[in-house]
Design an enzyme around this catalytic site. Structure first.
Site, PDB file in Angstrom:
ATOM      1  N   HIS A   1       0.842  -1.205   0.000  1.00 43.11           N
ATOM      2  CA  HIS A   1       0.000   0.000   0.000  1.00 43.11           C
ATOM      3  C   HIS A   1       0.879   1.257   0.000  1.00 43.11           C
ATOM      4  O   HIS A   1       0.630   2.199  -0.745  1.00 43.11           O
ATOM      5  CB  HIS A   1      -0.888   0.036   1.250  1.00 43.11           C
ATOM      6  CG  HIS A   1      -1.901  -1.085   1.341  1.00 43.11           C
ATOM      7  ND1 HIS A   1      -2.055  -1.863   2.459  1.00 43.11           N
ATOM      8  CD2 HIS A   1      -2.815  -1.547   0.446  1.00 43.11           C
ATOM      9  CE1 HIS A   1      -3.031  -2.748   2.251  1.00 43.11           C
ATOM     10  NE2 HIS A   1      -3.493  -2.582   1.046  1.00 43.11           N
TER      11      HIS A   1
ATOM     12  N   LYS B   1     -18.676  -6.689   7.186  1.00 37.28           N
ATOM     13  CA  LYS B   1     -17.382  -7.326   7.456  1.00 37.28           C
ATOM     14  C   LYS B   1     -16.925  -7.028   8.875  1.00 37.28           C
ATOM     15  O   LYS B   1     -17.270  -5.991   9.433  1.00 37.28           O
ATOM     16  CB  LYS B   1     -16.329  -6.753   6.502  1.00 37.28           C
ATOM     17  CG  LYS B   1     -16.280  -7.399   5.136  1.00 37.28           C
ATOM     18  CD  LYS B   1     -14.923  -7.065   4.529  1.00 37.28           C
ATOM     19  CE  LYS B   1     -14.776  -7.380   3.078  1.00 37.28           C
ATOM     20  NZ  LYS B   1     -13.530  -6.792   2.553  1.00 37.28           N
TER      21      LYS B   1
ATOM     22  N   ARG C   1      -2.299  -6.103  -8.264  1.00 39.43           N
ATOM     23  CA  ARG C   1      -1.168  -6.992  -7.977  1.00 39.43           C
ATOM     24  C   ARG C   1      -0.911  -7.963  -9.118  1.00 39.43           C
ATOM     25  O   ARG C   1       0.210  -8.195  -9.512  1.00 39.43           O
ATOM     26  CB  ARG C   1      -1.417  -7.776  -6.687  1.00 39.43           C
ATOM     27  CG  ARG C   1      -1.095  -6.964  -5.467  1.00 39.43           C
ATOM     28  CD  ARG C   1      -1.633  -7.580  -4.237  1.00 39.43           C
ATOM     29  NE  ARG C   1      -3.084  -7.491  -4.225  1.00 39.43           N
ATOM     30  CZ  ARG C   1      -3.839  -7.827  -3.208  1.00 39.43           C
ATOM     31  NH1 ARG C   1      -3.288  -8.287  -2.107  1.00 39.43           N
ATOM     32  NH2 ARG C   1      -5.145  -7.698  -3.268  1.00 39.43           N
TER      33      ARG C   1
ATOM     34  N   SER D   1      -2.809  -7.953   3.064  1.00 41.71           N
ATOM     35  CA  SER D   1      -3.083  -7.723   4.491  1.00 41.71           C
ATOM     36  C   SER D   1      -3.404  -9.038   5.186  1.00 41.71           C
ATOM     37  O   SER D   1      -3.032  -9.243   6.340  1.00 41.71           O
ATOM     38  CB  SER D   1      -4.256  -6.753   4.653  1.00 41.71           C
ATOM     39  OG  SER D   1      -3.931  -5.499   4.113  1.00 41.71           O
TER      40      SER D   1
HETATM   41  P1  ADP Z   1      -9.818  -3.818  -0.269  1.00 47.26           P
HETATM   42  O1  ADP Z   1     -10.364  -4.607   0.865  1.00 47.26           O
HETATM   43  O2  ADP Z   1     -10.678  -2.668  -0.686  1.00 47.26           O
HETATM   44  O3  ADP Z   1      -9.293  -4.623  -1.434  1.00 47.26           O
HETATM   45  P2  ADP Z   1      -7.109  -3.472   0.605  1.00 47.26           P
HETATM   46  O4  ADP Z   1      -6.724  -2.730   1.821  1.00 47.26           O
HETATM   47  O5  ADP Z   1      -6.872  -4.938   0.590  1.00 47.26           O
HETATM   48  O6  ADP Z   1      -8.601  -3.075   0.378  1.00 47.26           O
HETATM   49  O7  ADP Z   1      -6.396  -2.863  -0.672  1.00 47.26           O
HETATM   50  C1  ADP Z   1      -6.505  -1.507  -1.017  1.00 47.26           C
HETATM   51  C2  ADP Z   1      -5.871  -1.283  -2.379  1.00 47.26           C
HETATM   52  O8  ADP Z   1      -4.498  -1.628  -2.334  1.00 47.26           O
HETATM   53  C3  ADP Z   1      -6.451  -2.130  -3.491  1.00 47.26           C
HETATM   54  O9  ADP Z   1      -6.416  -1.394  -4.678  1.00 47.26           O
HETATM   55  C4  ADP Z   1      -5.511  -3.301  -3.552  1.00 47.26           C
HETATM   56  O10 ADP Z   1      -5.507  -3.920  -4.821  1.00 47.26           O
HETATM   57  C5  ADP Z   1      -4.208  -2.622  -3.290  1.00 47.26           C
HETATM   58  N1  ADP Z   1      -3.191  -3.523  -2.741  1.00 47.26           N
HETATM   59  C6  ADP Z   1      -3.371  -4.490  -1.831  1.00 47.26           C
HETATM   60  N2  ADP Z   1      -2.215  -5.126  -1.553  1.00 47.26           N
HETATM   61  C7  ADP Z   1      -1.274  -4.536  -2.343  1.00 47.26           C
HETATM   62  C8  ADP Z   1       0.106  -4.758  -2.569  1.00 47.26           C
HETATM   63  N3  ADP Z   1       0.770  -5.721  -1.945  1.00 47.26           N
HETATM   64  N4  ADP Z   1       0.743  -3.954  -3.448  1.00 47.26           N
HETATM   65  C9  ADP Z   1       0.061  -2.998  -4.091  1.00 47.26           C
HETATM   66  N5  ADP Z   1      -1.238  -2.750  -3.952  1.00 47.26           N
HETATM   67  C10 ADP Z   1      -1.910  -3.502  -3.084  1.00 47.26           C
END
Ligand code: ADP
Length: 161
Positions: free
Chosen positions: A16, A40, A89, A126
Site C-alpha cells: 500500500h 465485514k 497486484r 493484508s
Molecule cells: P480492499 O479490501 O478494498 O481490497 P485493501 O486494503 O486490501 O482493500 O487494498 C486496497 C488497495 O491496495 C487495493 O487497490 C488493492 O488492490 C491494493 N493492494 C493491496 N495489496 C497490495 C500490494 N501488496 N501492493 C500494491 N497494492 C496492493
C-alpha cells in the site's frame, strides 16, 4: 489533480505504502480513505487503521487520511476527488476491480486509475500479514517498522470492531 485511494488497510502494508508514494508523485494530493463495510469484521478498528496510516504517511506532505463507513462514491465527492486510485497486484485482481470501477463510474461519475504494484510486493496482502502475526511469525519486510508492534498487539488481542 486529487486522487482518492480507498481500501480496508487491515493492516496497511509496504505494498500500500509503495502505491501511495508513487501516486504522491503523480497527483497533487492523495487522499487515503480507510473504509469499513458493515457486513465485514476487521481485526483493527477504523480508528486504529487510520492512526497506523497517519503514522506511516507522516513523511509524505501531499497525502492525508480519512476514515468512513459510507459509500465510496459519496466519500470521493465530499473529498473533491478527481479520480479513484487502486493498486493491481496481478491479473486475478482485475475482474473485481473492473466491476467496482464500472459501478463507481455509473453511480459517482468518477473514473478509476490503476497503478501496477512493484514486483517485490505482488504476493503481499493484508491477510497474509494477519496470518503471520497471529502465529508470531516475523512480519518485517511486509509492513512499515513503526506499525509492527500494533499489528502483533491486535492479532494477539483478537477480532476488532
Ligand atoms: P480492499 O479490501 O478494498 O481490497 P485493501 O486494503 O486490501 O482493500 O487494498 C486496497 C488497495 O491496495 C487495493 O487497490 C488493492 O488492490 C491494493 N493492494 C493491496 N495489496 C497490495 C500490494 N501488496 N501492493 C500494491 N497494492 C496492493
Amino acid at each position: 489533480m486529487r486522487a482518492i485511494y480507498p481500501g480496508s488497510f487491515s493492516p496497511p502494508t509496504l505494498g500500500h505504502l509503495d502505491i501511495i508514494r508513487r501516486a504522491a508523485k503523480l497527483f497533487d494530493e492523495v487522499v487515503v480513505a480507510v473504509l469499513s463495510q458493515p457486513e465485514k469484521s476487521y481485526l483493527f478498528s477504523l480508528d486504529e487503521r487510520k492512526d497506523m496510516l497517519k503514522r506511516i504517511l507522516s513523511g509524505i506532505p501531499n497525502a492525508r487520511v480519512v476514515a468512513d463507513t459510507g459509500l465510496l462514491a459519496d466519500v470521493a465527492r465530499r473529498e473533491g476527488a478527481d479520480v479513484l486510485l487502486r493498486g493491481i497486484r496481478d491479473a486475478s485482481d482485475l475482474p473485481l476491480e473492473m466491476q467496482m470501477a464500472a459501478a463507481n463510474r455509473q453511480i459517482g461519475g468518477v473514473d478509476t486509475v490503476f497503478l501496477v504494484c512493484s514486483p517485490e510486493y505482488s504476493l503481499l496482502s493484508s491477510s497474509i500479514v494477519r496470518d503471520c502475526a497471529r502465529h508470531r511469525a516475523p512480519i518485517n519486510g511486509m509492513v512499515p517498522p513503526e506499525i509492527v508492534n500494533d499489528i502483533y498487539a491486535a492479532c494477539l488481542r483478537g477480532v476488532g470492531l
